[in-house]
Scaffold this motif. Sequence first.
Motif, short mmCIF file in Angstrom:
data_model
loop_
_atom_site.label_atom_id
_atom_site.label_comp_id
_atom_site.label_asym_id
_atom_site.label_seq_id
_atom_site.Cartn_x
_atom_site.Cartn_y
_atom_site.Cartn_z
N SER A 247 0.78 -1.26 0.09
CA SER A 247 -0.03 0.04 0.05
C SER A 247 0.94 1.20 -0.09
CB SER A 247 -0.88 0.17 1.11
OG SER A 247 -1.80 1.18 1.26
N ALA A 248 1.93 1.36 0.72
CA ALA A 248 2.66 2.52 0.74
C ALA A 248 3.63 2.68 -0.34
CB ALA A 248 3.80 2.07 2.16
N THR A 249 3.80 1.65 -1.27
CA THR A 249 4.79 1.48 -2.37
C THR A 249 3.66 2.32 -3.46
OG1 THR A 249 6.00 -0.32 -1.78
CG2 THR A 249 5.82 0.32 -4.20
N LYS A 250 2.53 1.79 -3.37
CA LYS A 250 1.61 2.31 -4.56
C LYS A 250 1.23 3.70 -4.11
CE LYS A 250 -0.93 -2.09 -5.12
NZ LYS A 250 -2.28 -2.70 -4.96
N ALA A 251 1.38 4.14 -3.17
CA ALA A 251 1.08 5.59 -2.78
C ALA A 251 2.25 6.49 -2.95
CB ALA A 251 0.82 5.71 -1.19
N GLU A 252 3.48 6.01 -3.11
CA GLU A 252 4.56 6.81 -3.61
C GLU A 252 4.41 7.38 -5.11
OE1 GLU A 252 7.96 4.35 -2.81
OE2 GLU A 252 7.84 4.66 -0.68
#
Length: 252
Positions: A247-252
């Motif tokens: 999720s954090a990777t997609k938000a970057e």
Amino acid sequence: MPRTFKTTLLTTAALISMGSVSAFAQASFTDAQKAEIGGIVKEYLMENPKVIFDAADSYRDQQEAEARKNAETSIKENIEILTSADAPSVGNPNGDVTVVEFFDYNCGYCKKALTDIQAVLKEDKNLRVVFKEMPILGPTSRTAALWALAAHEQGKYFDYHVALMEHRGEKNDVELEKIASTLGLDIAKMKTDIASEKIVANLDQSLEIARKIGVSGTPAFIIGTKFIPGYIGDDGLKAAVKEQRDSATKAE
């Protein structure tokens, strides 16, 4: 009976059976009409019992969705406290994912969760786990929590935490002091710290935040802003951590 009135009755009965009680409450009917509606509703539900279960499932889903939303809001509001650098924790202090566990020393599943946490930390060097005391299973739970927080004041929280989780005897002051002695802790300082306003306030704050989030039992986990109640095992923990990273990777 006029056709239009009968249609109205059937429509209202259907709405009531599906949970739209306001449709009935806001309508203006005579006592005789209300009695007739009652009969129609009963007949409808007898012929369509699944509607009751569908309505119950829908209501439960709405309640669960609202609870998740409230939990996420409370987590966001208290995230700095939950993941504070000063909080009792283990793992990588600069890890990319932080897991927060609410637990009780008298909780059997919390003991199992500790084994899972240790296994996951052994594999995942970029993970941090924060421990939040939630003593809800009796007076000895609170006593144990206070001793553990006092151990934190001497930099040996996790050592004490593990020893206490593995302890099979009573969790009274005598036994808790023995554990502390074994770990080489300053007992006099611990007794002073246990009664200190700082530690008592720390514990009460954890309980208050848990209440706001909706934690009703232990163990319970927070990963990111997601609240996960109950025991999830090491596989569940790994999956939740991976989900947060993705999720954090997609938000970057």
